[in-house]
Design a protein around this motif. Structure first.
Motif, PDB file in Angstrom:
ATOM      1  N   LYS A  85      -7.055  10.129   1.956  1.00 41.48           N
ATOM      2  CA  LYS A  85      -8.011  10.471   3.333  1.00 41.48           C
ATOM      3  C   LYS A  85      -7.015   9.973   4.020  1.00 41.48           C
ATOM      4  O   LYS A  85      -7.051  10.434   5.180  1.00 41.48           O
ATOM      5  N   THR A  86      -6.332   8.195   4.380  1.00 45.06           N
ATOM      6  CA  THR A  86      -5.851   8.361   5.162  1.00 45.06           C
ATOM      7  C   THR A  86      -4.090   7.581   4.613  1.00 45.06           C
ATOM      8  O   THR A  86      -4.514   7.759   3.466  1.00 45.06           O
ATOM      9  N   SER A  87      -2.953   7.807   5.188  1.00 45.57           N
ATOM     10  CA  SER A  87      -1.893   7.474   4.507  1.00 45.57           C
ATOM     11  C   SER A  87      -1.315   6.716   6.455  1.00 45.57           C
ATOM     12  O   SER A  87      -1.452   7.119   7.462  1.00 45.57           O
ATOM     13  N   GLN A  88      -0.402   5.480   6.589  1.00 42.50           N
ATOM     14  CA  GLN A  88      -0.124   4.804   6.960  1.00 42.50           C
ATOM     15  C   GLN A  88       1.158   5.066   6.408  1.00 42.50           C
ATOM     16  O   GLN A  88       1.924   4.620   5.635  1.00 42.50           O
ATOM     17  N   LEU A  89       2.949   4.978   7.515  1.00 36.94           N
ATOM     18  CA  LEU A  89       3.839   4.819   7.132  1.00 36.94           C
ATOM     19  C   LEU A  89       4.964   4.518   7.556  1.00 36.94           C
ATOM     20  O   LEU A  89       4.817   4.511   9.838  1.00 36.94           O
TER      21      LEU A  89
ATOM     22  N   THR B 233      16.648   2.602   6.919  1.00 33.11           N
ATOM     23  CA  THR B 233      16.933   1.889   5.753  1.00 33.11           C
ATOM     24  C   THR B 233      16.041   1.629   5.173  1.00 33.11           C
ATOM     25  O   THR B 233      16.103   1.236   4.059  1.00 33.11           O
ATOM     26  N   GLY B 234      14.957   2.211   5.503  1.00 28.31           N
ATOM     27  CA  GLY B 234      13.895   1.847   4.046  1.00 28.31           C
ATOM     28  C   GLY B 234      12.143   2.760   4.336  1.00 28.31           C
ATOM     29  O   GLY B 234      12.546   2.820   6.075  1.00 28.31           O
ATOM     30  N   ILE B 235      11.943   2.812   3.740  1.00 27.53           N
ATOM     31  CA  ILE B 235       9.604   3.244   4.773  1.00 27.53           C
ATOM     32  C   ILE B 235       9.038   1.798   3.678  1.00 27.53           C
ATOM     33  O   ILE B 235       9.178   1.378   2.227  1.00 27.53           O
ATOM     34  N   LEU B 236       8.118   2.521   4.178  1.00 31.34           N
ATOM     35  CA  LEU B 236       6.844   0.832   4.220  1.00 31.34           C
ATOM     36  C   LEU B 236       5.675   2.282   4.185  1.00 31.34           C
ATOM     37  O   LEU B 236       5.455   3.425   5.334  1.00 31.34           O
ATOM     38  N   MET B 237       4.733   1.947   2.778  1.00 31.75           N
ATOM     39  CA  MET B 237       3.865   3.621   2.922  1.00 31.75           C
ATOM     40  C   MET B 237       2.550   2.673   2.559  1.00 31.75           C
ATOM     41  O   MET B 237       2.134   1.674   1.143  1.00 31.75           O
ATOM     42  N   ALA B 238       0.961   2.758   3.250  1.00 39.54           N
ATOM     43  CA  ALA B 238       0.189   3.145   2.260  1.00 39.54           C
ATOM     44  C   ALA B 238      -0.596   3.721   2.064  1.00 39.54           C
ATOM     45  O   ALA B 238      -1.367   4.635   2.989  1.00 39.54           O
ATOM     46  N   ILE B 239      -1.949   3.705   1.718  1.00 39.12           N
ATOM     47  CA  ILE B 239      -2.674   4.964   1.518  1.00 39.12           C
ATOM     48  C   ILE B 239      -4.094   4.248   1.267  1.00 39.12           C
ATOM     49  O   ILE B 239      -3.910   3.267   0.353  1.00 39.12           O
TER      50      ILE B 239
ATOM     51  N   GLY C 214      -6.959   2.877  -1.343  1.00 39.85           N
ATOM     52  CA  GLY C 214      -7.345   2.883  -2.453  1.00 39.85           C
ATOM     53  C   GLY C 214      -7.140   1.343  -2.962  1.00 39.85           C
ATOM     54  O   GLY C 214      -7.505   0.830  -1.815  1.00 39.85           O
ATOM     55  N   GLU C 215      -7.224   1.154  -4.555  1.00 37.58           N
ATOM     56  CA  GLU C 215      -6.844   0.341  -4.560  1.00 37.58           C
ATOM     57  C   GLU C 215      -5.425  -0.671  -5.042  1.00 37.58           C
ATOM     58  O   GLU C 215      -5.465  -1.162  -5.283  1.00 37.58           O
ATOM     59  N   VAL C 216      -4.365   0.529  -4.502  1.00 38.26           N
ATOM     60  CA  VAL C 216      -3.044  -0.260  -4.226  1.00 38.26           C
ATOM     61  C   VAL C 216      -2.613  -0.626  -3.135  1.00 38.26           C
ATOM     62  O   VAL C 216      -3.436   0.289  -1.922  1.00 38.26           O
ATOM     63  N   GLY C 217      -1.960  -1.756  -2.571  1.00 45.13           N
ATOM     64  CA  GLY C 217      -1.587  -2.475  -1.490  1.00 45.13           C
ATOM     65  C   GLY C 217      -0.391  -1.545  -0.954  1.00 45.13           C
ATOM     66  O   GLY C 217       0.208   0.035  -1.509  1.00 45.13           O
ATOM     67  N   ALA C 218       0.263  -1.737   0.636  1.00 50.71           N
ATOM     68  CA  ALA C 218       0.974  -0.957   0.571  1.00 50.71           C
ATOM     69  C   ALA C 218       2.485  -1.123  -0.456  1.00 50.71           C
ATOM     70  O   ALA C 218       2.850  -2.337  -0.493  1.00 50.71           O
ATOM     71  N   GLN C 219       3.770  -0.431  -0.039  1.00 47.50           N
ATOM     72  CA  GLN C 219       4.646  -0.047  -0.835  1.00 47.50           C
ATOM     73  C   GLN C 219       6.084  -0.314  -0.051  1.00 47.50           C
ATOM     74  O   GLN C 219       5.944   0.858   0.408  1.00 47.50           O
TER      75      GLN C 219
END
Lengths: 251, 149
Positions: free
Chosen positions: A46-50, A55-61, A63-68
């Motif tokens: 539904k939503t995603s944060q980027l 040098t790197g990417i951080l992403m969260a959606i 749901g049941e898993v944390g940001a990676q």
């Protein structure tokens, strides 16, 4: 692990891999953000944060898993991979491939490199040097020798870059080779002007990708990645300049 | 500029843009378009300089045309825009001036070197500004396009 959790994990993995491949191969940041958001959206998040940096990417959606986090360690210029990721993303949006297939294709894409064959790249380096020497300097006599010098310079750059993996040092060595060869062929009487041959010869080494991307990144408001790319372009230009200047000192 | 020189310049620009595309591994489908966009940008620059418009305006117009044409090509081919504007930029790069700058610095003629350095800075700046202007046109166009649907 619940199936929802597995699905979220797969979405994150796919989006992060796509983003990493794009940055590694020379895409601008805005496109990466756009593609990753689309992938997450089309996969049902539904939503995603980027947070995308060079040098790197951080992403969260949600749901049941944390940001990676996905670090980006190497940088090359292979625009074909960007086009392929773009194409796969479009196919996924049109429901032509499933998320699982998308992820598999991305993992596969990462391991294979489909460059043009060596002879084609050498020919291309020659065809950048010679014609541009004529276009810039109107010196038709030195056309063939510029092709030759540019080709050898690019070969040195390419081989060194393959083995030592430091782009700036390879560029320096390539430029120095071009300078020495240009002085040498003029000394032998094969060419007229050292200046023209060098100007043509260094053209294949021009850092076109970082220059364009830095302008586009700054315009899009990525004030960290844009200047970082500009520094990359400047250091490349300086490395080429030092290579040439070193040779000219000994004229 | 005679007709023969004109054709030599067009052919040289096309071939070199295409060949630079091969070096950074642009997909084969995009090569031809990129080559013609390079020719378009360079010709605009060349004619501006020939008609007395100066380096800065010429490079600005060339970069502007490249930026706008690349977006159209990207839309037609359904491929990323950078596949077209990166190789097309190569004929506009101030290679000659940058070389003269390095040479004069290396030979210790700093006054001459600074003149060329100024030129390199002006040309790079005008190319960047041309891209900026083209981005403006592209955004307006995208907005209009989205609005119409």
């Amino acid at each position: 692990m619940s199936s929802q959790k597995k699905r979220d994990q797969l979405i994150l993995h796919t989006a992060l891999t796509a983003g990493r491949i794009m940055i590694e191969n020379g895409s601008e940041i805005e496109r990466v953000e756009d593609t990753m958001t689309r992938i997450a959206h089309n996969a049902g998040a539904k939503t995603s944060q980027l947070f995308v940096m060079i040098t790197g990417i951080l992403m969260a959606i949600n749901g049941e898993v944390g940001a990676q986090i996905q670090p980006v360690k190497r940088r090359t210029f292979d625009l074909e991979k960007i086009a392929v990721v773009n194409q796969l993303s479009r196919a996924f949006a049109a429901h032509d491939i499933t998320l699982r297939q998308f992820a598999d294709k991305l993992d596969h894409l990462d391991s294979e490199t489909k460059y043009f064959p060596m002879w084609a790249q050498l020919l291309a380096a020659a065809m950048v040097s010679g014609p541009l020497e004529v276009v810039f300097r109107h010196n038709l006599h030195d056309f063939w020798i510029s092709c030759f010098v540019g080709m050898i310079g690019w070969l040195v750059f390419y081989l060194l870059n393959k083995f030592i993996q430091i782009r700036f040092l390879s560029e320096f060595a390539g430029a120095a080779t071009i300078g020495i060869l240009a002085v040498f062929v003029v000394h032998l009487g094969l060419g007229i002007s050292v200046d023209d041959i060098i100007i043509g010869g260094v053209m294949p080494l021009v850092p076109g990708v970082p220059i364009t991307n830095s302008v586009r990144d700054v315009l899009a408001g990525n004030l960290v990645s844009g200047p970082a790319r500009a520094v990359e372009a400047l250091v490349s230009a300086a490395a080429i300049g030092f290579g040439i200047a070193m040779v000219l000192q000994f004229l | 500029m005679t007709v023969l020189e004109f054709f030599i310049e067009v052919a040289g620009t096309y071939v070199s843009t295409l060949a630079f595309g091969v070096l950074i591994n642009i997909p084969r489908r995009a090569l031809n378009f990129g080559g013609w966009i390079g020719v378009l940008g360079f010709l605009l620059y060349r004619f501006t300089v020939l008609s007395g418009g100066g380096y800065v305006v010429g490079n600005l117009l060339g970069a502007f045309a490249i930026g706008v044409a690349s977006l159209q090509a990207a839309r037609i081919k359904k491929m990323p825009m950078i596949l077209f504007n990166i190789p097309a930029l190569v004929p506009l790069v101030p290679g000659g001036q940058a070389y003269q700058m390095i040479k004069n610095f290396a030979l210790g003629q700093n006054a001459t070197a600074f003149v060329f350095m100024m030129q390199v800075a002006m040309i790079s700046g005008s190319i960047a500004f041309g891209f900026l202007l083209s981005e403006l046109v592209n955004r307006v166009q995208q907005r209009a396009w989205r609005h119409r649907r």
